[in-house]
Motif scaffolding. Structure first.
Motif, short mmCIF file in Angstrom:
data_model
loop_
_atom_site.label_atom_id
_atom_site.label_comp_id
_atom_site.label_asym_id
_atom_site.label_seq_id
_atom_site.Cartn_x
_atom_site.Cartn_y
_atom_site.Cartn_z
N ASN A 1 -5.56 25.53 36.18
CA ASN A 1 -4.91 26.52 35.86
C ASN A 1 -4.04 27.09 36.89
OD1 ASN A 1 -3.94 29.31 35.36
ND2 ASN A 1 -5.28 29.14 33.67
N GLY B 1 -11.81 17.27 38.08
CA GLY B 1 -11.12 16.30 37.05
C GLY B 1 -10.63 16.97 35.86
N SER B 2 -10.60 18.29 35.71
CA SER B 2 -10.10 19.04 34.75
C SER B 2 -8.36 19.55 35.23
CB SER B 2 -10.77 20.32 34.14
OG SER B 2 -11.15 21.26 35.38
N TYR B 3 -8.02 20.23 34.31
CA TYR B 3 -6.63 20.36 34.60
C TYR B 3 -6.51 21.77 35.20
CZ TYR B 3 -1.39 20.89 33.98
OH TYR B 3 0.02 21.16 34.43
N GLY C 1 -15.34 9.02 24.72
CA GLY C 1 -13.73 8.83 24.55
C GLY C 1 -12.82 9.66 24.95
N THR D 1 -4.91 15.18 31.93
CA THR D 1 -6.15 14.63 32.47
C THR D 1 -6.46 13.26 32.17
OG1 THR D 1 -7.73 15.52 30.81
CG2 THR D 1 -7.01 17.07 32.59
N GLU D 2 -7.34 12.51 32.83
CA GLU D 2 -7.61 11.39 32.46
C GLU D 2 -8.54 11.27 31.13
OE1 GLU D 2 -9.46 8.78 35.40
OE2 GLU D 2 -9.69 7.04 33.91
N TRP D 3 -7.88 10.55 30.01
CA TRP D 3 -8.54 10.60 28.77
C TRP D 3 -9.07 9.25 28.34
CZ3 TRP D 3 -10.01 14.66 25.96
CH2 TRP D 3 -10.20 14.38 24.65
N GLY D 4 -9.76 9.06 27.45
CA GLY D 4 -10.38 7.84 26.86
C GLY D 4 -11.64 7.48 27.67
N ALA E 1 -13.68 22.53 37.04
CA ALA E 1 -14.43 21.37 37.20
C ALA E 1 -13.76 20.21 37.70
CB ALA E 1 -15.23 21.28 35.89
N GLU F 1 -9.13 28.51 20.62
CA GLU F 1 -8.51 27.56 19.72
C GLU F 1 -9.46 26.36 19.68
OE1 GLU F 1 -3.89 28.62 20.79
OE2 GLU F 1 -4.76 26.58 21.12
N ASP G 1 -0.32 26.74 19.87
CA ASP G 1 0.61 25.53 20.52
C ASP G 1 -0.35 24.52 21.00
OD1 ASP G 1 0.93 27.67 23.55
OD2 ASP G 1 -0.91 26.41 22.59
N LEU G 2 -1.72 24.82 21.16
CA LEU G 2 -2.66 23.76 21.40
C LEU G 2 -2.43 22.93 22.57
CD1 LEU G 2 -3.47 22.40 17.71
CD2 LEU G 2 -4.76 24.23 19.09
N SER G 3 -1.71 23.64 23.56
CA SER G 3 -1.34 22.89 24.62
C SER G 3 -2.32 22.33 25.49
CB SER G 3 -0.34 23.81 25.62
OG SER G 3 -1.24 24.94 25.94
N TRP G 4 -3.52 22.85 25.51
CA TRP G 4 -4.79 22.20 26.19
C TRP G 4 -5.18 20.94 25.79
CZ3 TRP G 4 -8.57 21.45 22.77
CH2 TRP G 4 -8.37 22.23 21.42
N MET G 5 -4.56 20.71 24.74
CA MET G 5 -5.13 19.27 23.99
C MET G 5 -4.31 18.18 24.81
SD MET G 5 -5.30 19.35 19.99
CE MET G 5 -6.74 20.04 19.20
N VAL H 1 -2.97 18.46 28.15
CA VAL H 1 -2.88 18.50 29.39
C VAL H 1 -3.32 17.13 30.32
CG1 VAL H 1 -3.45 20.71 29.74
CG2 VAL H 1 -5.35 19.21 29.56
N LEU I 1 -10.55 18.56 29.97
CA LEU I 1 -9.16 19.23 29.64
C LEU I 1 -8.91 20.44 30.53
CD1 LEU I 1 -9.28 18.60 25.89
CD2 LEU I 1 -8.00 17.44 27.69
#
Lengths: 406, 347
Positions: free
Chosen positions: A129, A125-127, B175, A84-87, A123, B289, A76-80, A82, B179
């Motif tokens: 649990n 800034g991380s999402y 970039g 959080t601030e990306w980029g 950590a 994963e 499901d790769l839901s962790w991809m 979440v 997570l």
């Protein structure tokens, strides 16, 4: 045969014991009895089955897969995804320093909250649990521990690292007169222990501080590492030139630091010692007997300066944020000054320094005069360091005042 | 008659002649290391009884010295025969995450790979954070009679700080971002330990061993030269921590063989809990994963990645058992938890 096939067959051949945790999890997910055994018999390794269970594959999906259908391993790769601030693309602001932790203080990752609420080791800034165990941290309030300078000081400490074994010229040591060598060794014995104790005490407080203040914890780690190096460098000097270790250090001051019931109390107590020791070692040329000692004291003073910078800014920040705790600090300073005054009067503390400052037992009177000047400078600088932290100490402890004039 | 300065100037000088032997340690090939000063009455072999103060080994006891509370009184409780060497090696091999990683070699990665790397970095910064707290928790209890063990732990605290920071940097440098938080990584067992040896076998031998086995596959996991360098440099540090743990366990088993069953109990717990993955569990789904994606080279190569993940797990377990065997706990092989036992090569 592929690696997977080989592993699967090996698992079968070994007649794997199925752990109770796996059976319990399978029951929770609605797996029919015997489905795990069926999966094993079809050549799936226990690890793969376990990953499916951990990933939440329900009994229906598992059964379909084993009857020749879809992938059992959940992707499901839901962790991809979440929120959080990306980029983020942190870049070194100062190429000479490289990519520093200051460069990471961007976007939401740079927000150090006044109150950190997560009790796990997450950590910043991380999402999070939603269901995690309490890891037992006790310090969640920024004002108690934080100083902005810990961010640059961490990288400076790493940049300025040194190695006692090879950065000091041990071959340059030459025999000293007996009284001088013994005084050096007594001084080294005392400071080897003081550094070790301080390192142990700071270390003991690390597990209390939550991840919200990670940069501060990183900086404290450099302090601990510096103190380890000071402890061994002083010991090495004591054992390198015809002397030895002398009388153990007085225990009054270190005991009061050990007795601290909170981080701010510990920091206030060590403020006193770290300020005094910074002045002492920054004037190391006055009592060094050779180039090695001059180099050693200079390096130690540089490390101590970082500790002191942290103390000053932490106290200033705390007093600004928690003004009602200003008077309380006097209690800790008073206690620490009192113990320090007692130790300054200890012959094993004062006499070696006087001998080194004077140039021998025969010149002890001159040495004592210089020691009075040094003690005065230590106290004056200490009060100035407090002033820089916006703390005016109207009256220092009488015992310290007396010891400084002895 | 010569003047007596002690009398004339009210000097005490009682500290001046407390010992008669003169010690002159000489530097060796690697400078003046702890090994060179580990001599005579200052050597670890001359260790006397502890006294619950922080008196450094070999220093003359001070009359009236105050106790600091309990600390370990027996050398076996904290000692490892290699800690002198490991301390000096640590000081020589400190590195900078800011300057020793070629951050400029980072290149944009396909989104799924960048996310997988960031997920792994998120997990690792969390793991390394605990790995710094744990030795810190025990430092006040390490007697200065065994100060070299304490010094080593202080270098470990520094190492773990650097690891915490380098993985955070990696997540924020290309970039991406942090997570999902790890959970069920088995880290609580490390902080729950109530004994130094329990902590050491779980953290140094098991958790850091698993992490080390993973870092040594960094050439396969890393997607850029910077990633690979991070794993290489971190693995170098982990080797020291692991070596300390193995030799500490060996020292305990050699000198206090009656503790064998007690140590098995700690491992029973760690292997049985944490979903069977042990401390630093890489089977936590997001980490699993992410590793499959990185090892395979993309989501569409997940199955290839899975096979490599299984190899990684196999490597972790076999190296773990080998290390325990070196330490003298070879009989662990017969008691290994089932989720680990499935990967064990025949003896």
């Amino acid at each position: 045969m592929s690696t997977g096939e080989a592993l699967a067959r090996a698992a079968q051949a070994a007649q794997v014991e199925i752990p109770q945790e796996a059976r319990d999890r399978a029951r929770e997910l609605g797996w029919e009895d015997g489905l795990i055994e069926l999966a094993l018999a079809k050549g799936h390794s226990l690890q793969v089955i376990w990953q499916a269970l951990r990933g939440g594959v329900d009994g229906k999906r598992a059964k379909e897969f084993l009857q020749g259908g879809q992938a059992a391993i959940p992707r499901d790769l839901s962790w991809m995804h979440v929120p959080t601030e990306w980029g983020i693309r942190a870049r070194p602001k100062d190429p000479a320093m490289g990519l520093t932790i200051a460069d990471l203080m961007i976007g939401t990752y740079g927000d150090v909250p006044d109150i950190w609420t997560n009790r796990s080791e997450i950590a910043r800034g991380s999402y999070p649990n939603p269901v995690v165990e309490d890891m037992g941290y006790t310090i969640f309030e920024k004002a108690l521990v934080w100083a902005d300078c810990c961010i640059p000081l961490y990288e400076e400490a790493i940049r300025d690292r040194w190695v006692s074994a090879t950065d000091l010229n041990w071959n340059s040591l030459e025999p000293l007169p007996h009284d001088i060598e013994r005084a050096v060794c007594q001084f080294m014995t005392e400071h080897s222990e003081r550094a070790y104790v301080a390192g142990a005490l700071w270390s003991g407080w690390l597990p209390e501080i939550s991840y919200g203040f990670i940069e501060l914890k990183l900086f404290l780690s450099t302090v601990i590492y510096d103190l380890a190096r000071h402890s061994e460098a002083f010991r090495k000097r004591a054992l390198a030139n015809g002397g030895g270790l002398g009388l153990q250090a007085p225990t009054d001051f270190s005991r009061v630091a050990r007795e601290a019931r909170s981080f701010p109390e510990l920091a206030a107590i060590l403020f006193v010692q770290d300020s005094m020791l910074y002045t002492l070692f920054s004037r190391g040329d006055e009592f060094a007997q050779n180039q090695l000692e001059r180099d050693l004291y200079r390096l130690v003073a540089r490390d101590r300066k970082r500790m002191l910078d942290y103390h000053i800014e932490r106290l200033k920040h705390m007093l600004f944020k928690l003004p009602d705790r200003r008077d309380e600090q006097n209690l800790y300073f008073n206690k620490a000054e009192s113990r320090m005054g007692k130790e300054w009067l200890d012959p094993a503390v004062s006499e070696p320094l006087a001998i080194l400052l004077g140039g021998g037992v025969d010149n002890i009177a001159r040495g004592r005069e210089k020691l009075r000047e040094l003690r005065k400078a230590q106290v004056d600088n200490y009060l100035e360091h407090l002033r820089q932290a916006t703390f005016i100490r109207k009256h220092i402890n009488g015992r310290l005042e007396q010891a400084a004039q002895a | 008659m010569a003047a007596n300065p002690a009398t004339e100037s009210s000097l005490d000088l009682s500290w001046l002649d407390l010992y008669e032997d003169a010690t002159s340690a000489e530097p060796g090939k690697k400078g003046l290391t702890l090994k060179e000063i580990n001599l005579g009455r200052y050597a670890d072999t001359a260790r006397g009884a502890g006294d619950m103060t922080y008196r450094m080994r070999g220093a003359i006891p001070r009359p009236g010295a105050q106790r600091f509370g309990p600390n370990y009184q027996s050398k076996a409780d904290v000692w490892a025969e290699n800690c002198l060497m490991l301390y000096e090696e640590a000081t020589q091999r400190q590195w900078s995450s800011a300057r020793d990683i070629p951050w400029d070699t980072l290149e944009p990665l396909p989104d799924e790979l960048e996310r997988a790397m960031c997920q792994l970095a998120t997990m690792l910064t969390e793991v390394e954070f605990i790995a710094g707290d744990v030795p810190g928790q025990w430092m006040p209890f390490v007697s200065a009679q065994d100060f070299e063990a304490g010094l080593f732990l202080m270098t470990q605290i520094m190492d773990e700080a650097r690891h915490t920071d380098v993985f955070r940097k990696r997540a924020l440098a290309n970039g991406g971002g942090l997570l999902a938080q790890g959970a069920g990584l088995g880290l609580r067992t490390l902080i729950e330990a109530r004994d130094f040896t329990e902590m050491s076998v779980l953290m140094h031998v098991q958790a850091e061993g698993f992490v080390q086995s993973m870092f040594r596959m960094g050439e396969l996991i890393g997607q850029t030269e910077a990633d690979k360098r991070i794993f290489r440099m971190s693995a170098q540090d982990e080797s020291r921590h692991l070596a300390f743990g193995v030799m500490h366990l060996k020292y305990v088993l050699d000198t206090e063989p009656e503790r064998r069953e007690e140590i098995h109990h700690y491992l029973d717990k760690a292997e049985g809990d944490a979903a069977g993955g042990g401390s630093g569990d890489v089977t936590f789904p997001p980490v699993f994963e992410a590793l499959c994606i990185l090892l395979g080279g993309g989501v569409d190569k997940f199955d290839e990645g899975l096979q490599k993940f299984l190899l990684l797990r196999k490597r972790q377990i076999n190296e773990y058992v080998h290390r325990l065997t070196v330490a003298g706990l070879g009989d662990r092989r017969q008691r290994l938890g089932p989720l680990m036992a499935q990967f064990l090569d025949p003896a």
